[in-house]
Design a protein around this motif. Structure first.
Motif, PDB file in Angstrom:
ATOM      1  N   ALA A  16       1.617   0.422  16.267  1.00  0.00           N
ATOM      2  CA  ALA A  16       1.462   1.634  15.709  1.00  0.00           C
ATOM      3  C   ALA A  16       2.734   2.075  15.172  1.00  0.00           C
ATOM      4  O   ALA A  16       2.673   2.442  13.774  1.00  0.00           O
ATOM      5  CB  ALA A  16       0.790   2.948  16.487  1.00  0.00           C
ATOM      6  N   ALA A  26      -1.321   3.236   6.691  1.00  0.00           N
ATOM      7  CA  ALA A  26      -1.803   4.339   7.667  1.00  0.00           C
ATOM      8  C   ALA A  26      -1.952   3.745   9.091  1.00  0.00           C
ATOM      9  O   ALA A  26      -2.207   2.412   9.203  1.00  0.00           O
ATOM     10  CB  ALA A  26      -3.106   5.019   7.261  1.00  0.00           C
ATOM     11  N   GLN A  27      -1.867   4.384  10.006  1.00  0.00           N
ATOM     12  CA  GLN A  27      -1.786   3.890  11.574  1.00  0.00           C
ATOM     13  C   GLN A  27      -3.194   3.403  11.761  1.00  0.00           C
ATOM     14  O   GLN A  27      -3.293   2.406  12.650  1.00  0.00           O
ATOM     15  CB  GLN A  27      -1.393   4.951  12.594  1.00  0.00           C
ATOM     16  CG  GLN A  27       0.021   5.449  12.236  1.00  0.00           C
ATOM     17  CD  GLN A  27       0.325   6.611  13.572  1.00  0.00           C
ATOM     18  OE1 GLN A  27      -0.445   6.440  14.462  1.00  0.00           O
ATOM     19  NE2 GLN A  27       1.541   7.366  13.254  1.00  0.00           N
ATOM     20  N   SER A  28      -4.051   3.829  11.125  1.00  0.00           N
ATOM     21  CA  SER A  28      -5.623   3.333  11.394  1.00  0.00           C
ATOM     22  C   SER A  28      -6.099   2.083  10.710  1.00  0.00           C
ATOM     23  O   SER A  28      -6.866   1.375  11.002  1.00  0.00           O
ATOM     24  CB  SER A  28      -6.673   4.352  11.026  1.00  0.00           C
ATOM     25  OG  SER A  28      -6.533   4.766   9.669  1.00  0.00           O
ATOM     26  N   GLU A  29      -4.978   1.730   9.878  1.00  0.00           N
ATOM     27  CA  GLU A  29      -5.308   0.197   9.063  1.00  0.00           C
ATOM     28  C   GLU A  29      -4.718  -0.722   9.923  1.00  0.00           C
ATOM     29  O   GLU A  29      -3.643  -0.903  10.357  1.00  0.00           O
ATOM     30  CB  GLU A  29      -4.669   0.489   7.712  1.00  0.00           C
ATOM     31  CG  GLU A  29      -5.246   1.456   6.669  1.00  0.00           C
ATOM     32  CD  GLU A  29      -4.320   1.688   5.521  1.00  0.00           C
ATOM     33  OE1 GLU A  29      -5.175   1.476   4.500  1.00  0.00           O
ATOM     34  OE2 GLU A  29      -3.199   1.809   5.655  1.00  0.00           O
ATOM     35  N   ARG A  30      -5.719  -1.763   9.845  1.00  0.00           N
ATOM     36  CA  ARG A  30      -5.244  -3.087  10.540  1.00  0.00           C
ATOM     37  C   ARG A  30      -4.282  -4.013   9.424  1.00  0.00           C
ATOM     38  O   ARG A  30      -4.605  -3.877   8.311  1.00  0.00           O
ATOM     39  CB  ARG A  30      -6.471  -4.012  10.761  1.00  0.00           C
ATOM     40  CG  ARG A  30      -6.082  -5.302  11.263  1.00  0.00           C
ATOM     41  CD  ARG A  30      -7.456  -5.940  11.782  1.00  0.00           C
ATOM     42  NE  ARG A  30      -7.491  -7.547  11.865  1.00  0.00           N
ATOM     43  CZ  ARG A  30      -8.325  -8.289  11.693  1.00  0.00           C
ATOM     44  NH1 ARG A  30      -9.464  -7.970  11.470  1.00  0.00           N
ATOM     45  NH2 ARG A  30      -7.892  -9.417  11.827  1.00  0.00           N
ATOM     46  N   GLU A  52     -13.839  -1.838   8.426  1.00  0.00           N
ATOM     47  CA  GLU A  52     -12.489  -1.539   8.832  1.00  0.00           C
ATOM     48  C   GLU A  52     -11.490  -1.672   7.699  1.00  0.00           C
ATOM     49  O   GLU A  52     -11.349  -2.694   7.078  1.00  0.00           O
ATOM     50  CB  GLU A  52     -12.270  -2.530   9.788  1.00  0.00           C
ATOM     51  CG  GLU A  52     -10.882  -2.678  10.298  1.00  0.00           C
ATOM     52  CD  GLU A  52     -10.564  -3.772  11.426  1.00  0.00           C
ATOM     53  OE1 GLU A  52      -9.872  -3.549  12.584  1.00  0.00           O
ATOM     54  OE2 GLU A  52     -10.787  -4.920  11.059  1.00  0.00           O
ATOM     55  N   ARG A  87      -4.951  -3.448  -0.326  1.00  0.00           N
ATOM     56  CA  ARG A  87      -5.455  -2.671   0.768  1.00  0.00           C
ATOM     57  C   ARG A  87      -7.072  -3.027   0.373  1.00  0.00           C
ATOM     58  O   ARG A  87      -7.372  -2.533  -0.836  1.00  0.00           O
ATOM     59  CB  ARG A  87      -5.077  -1.138   0.737  1.00  0.00           C
ATOM     60  CG  ARG A  87      -5.975  -0.182   1.635  1.00  0.00           C
ATOM     61  CD  ARG A  87      -5.482   1.095   1.145  1.00  0.00           C
ATOM     62  NE  ARG A  87      -4.236   1.434   2.171  1.00  0.00           N
ATOM     63  CZ  ARG A  87      -2.938   1.487   1.749  1.00  0.00           C
ATOM     64  NH1 ARG A  87      -2.674   1.252   0.382  1.00  0.00           N
ATOM     65  NH2 ARG A  87      -2.093   1.770   2.568  1.00  0.00           N
ATOM     66  N   THR A  89     -11.286  -2.407   2.297  1.00  0.00           N
ATOM     67  CA  THR A  89     -12.099  -2.010   3.312  1.00  0.00           C
ATOM     68  C   THR A  89     -13.477  -2.622   2.969  1.00  0.00           C
ATOM     69  O   THR A  89     -14.290  -2.314   2.085  1.00  0.00           O
ATOM     70  CB  THR A  89     -12.427  -0.301   3.509  1.00  0.00           C
ATOM     71  OG1 THR A  89     -11.217   0.032   3.451  1.00  0.00           O
ATOM     72  CG2 THR A  89     -13.481  -0.052   4.461  1.00  0.00           C
TER      73      THR A  89
END
Lengths: 118, 296
Positions: A16, A26-30, A52, A87, A89
């Motif tokens: 993270a 973002a921290q939530s992104e893999r 995701e 990026r 999703t």
């Protein structure tokens, strides 16, 4: 807390922190790293989960390549010494081809890969 | 828009026979009045000189066969245009120049001495057109012939399949000098529209060129790259892809990969050929006819 759980927690925290240190991630992104070289992508197949958010980090080991993922409407130039980021999703399951769209030599037409969304 | 032409008239003009005239191509109508005199030219494409491999075991002879077929036409065209991928790519700059020199030597046997060239990505993308320009000159240019304005567009010297803002500005300035009913023929290598982007059959900023051309009533685009005859309309502009002179590729999206179609020993040179384009003073300005190489 078991030693395994502690170690796993440390790794996750570290991941993270790394993500937070990367601009625009973002921290939530893999983060999925893909390396390009004449005339292949490594890995050639990337498996993602539907819904995701993912950042594809692209680097090259030799010359300029392109990364194009037509089904998602995204592309990037992948230049030596730089990290290109795309990026996405995925919102639907399926198999989606990506390819090099910057002509790179005799094997250019075969330089492609696949994203599998589960 | 259906397109009709009197095949006998075309044959009289071109002095050829034996092939079926294509129809339904959407070629512009009623532009013939601007054409000053009937004539025809020949389009050859994707010769890939230097290629070696199973898709064409006769690769060393195919270009020479095409030259002989063009020379055998009963009437010779006013000029011949090669729409890119004259040579097959190589990382070796010296070998690239050797292939271009050999290509130039072979096509020097053409009876027609007015020969025009544009580059393909195999010729120009690895060195941004440096070697190509040494042998064949500028990759983008215009010329006028008997009432038709020809525009050669370079969408390969940038390896990212871009025409580029500079060349688009050049195109815009050239078009600004023309009347809106001027017959225009655009010669380029890659499709200017998104034919099959996941096979790299596109020009990234091709839509900008099409937008600049759209106000003109009589524009026709001839290109190569996809190694097969193909016809497509963007608005009122027809785009015609030519067959290759090395190996055919599959129809867009017809199979998972764009791998070359296999050589057929029972029908050597199948799927290879070239094209005649007739310009006429009356009726539709242009007519085209495909000439298979295995009948040459």
């Amino acid at each position: 807390m078991s030693r395994f759980a502690f170690a796993l927690g440390a790794i996750l925290v570290g991941a993270a922190a790394l993500a937070a240190a990367l601009p625009g991630i973002a921290q939530s992104e893999r983060v999925v790293r893909i390396t390009a070289k004449k005339y292949e992508f490594d890995p050639p197949k990337v498996t993602l989960k539907r819904g995701e958010p993912v950042v594809l980090e692209l680097t090259t080991l030799d010359r300029v390549h392109g990364f194009k993922l037509p089904a998602f409407g995204v592309r990037a130039d992948v230049a030596p010494g730089e990290v290109a980021r795309v990026r996405i999703t995925p919102d639907a399951a399926g198999k989606f081809d990506f390819l090099c769209d910057s002509f790179c030599g005799s094997g250019h037409e075969d330089m492609d890969g696949e994203i599998v969304v589960e | 828009m259906p397109y009709h032409v009197d095949r006998r008239d075309f044959m009289k003009l071109a002095g050829i026979g034996g092939a079926v005239f294509a129809s339904g191509l959407g070629l512009p109508k009623a532009a013939g009045a601007a054409v000053q005199q009937d004539f025809f030219f020949v389009q050859l494409s994707d010769t890939h000189w230097g290629f070696a491999g199973a898709p064409n075991p006769e690769a060393a002879n195919t270009l020479k066969r095409a030259v002989a077929a063009a020379n055998a036409l009963a009437r010779q065209p006013d000029f011949i245009v090669f729409t890119g991928d004259l040579t097959h790519t190589t990382d070796d700059a010296q070998e690239r120049r050797r292939r271009m020199a050999e290509f130039r030597d072979i096509v020097s046997a053409l009876k027609v001495k007015d020969v025009r060239y544009i580059p393909g990505e195999h010729d120009a993308s690895l060195d941004r057109g440096a070697a190509y320009q040494e042998f064949f000159g500028k990759p983008n240019y215009t010329f006028d012939h008997k009432g038709i304005h020809f525009i050669a567009l370079d969408n390969v010297s940038d390896p990212g399949a871009l025409i580029g803002e500079s060349q688009l500005a050049w195109l815009s300035a050239d078009l600004a000098q023309l009347k809106r009913d001027q017959p225009i023929v655009v010669l380029t290598h890659r499709p200017l529209f998104d034919l099959q982007p996941d096979w790299d059959w596109a020009t990234r900023d091709g839509a900008k060129a099409v937008e600049l051309l759209t106000p003109f009533a009589n524009v026709t685009v001839f290109y190569g790259h996809i190694h097969q005859e193909h016809h497509h309309m963007t608005g009122r502009i027809p785009h015609h892809a030519a067959t290759s002179l090395i190996f055919p590729l599959p129809a867009p999206g017809s199979q998972p990969k764009r791998a070359p179609l296999a050589w057929d020993p029972a029908a050597p040179f199948k799927g290879l050929g070239f094209r005649e384009v007739a310009a006429r003073t009356s009726g539709p300005a242009l007519g085209i006819e495909e000439l298979p190489l295995n009948k040459g």
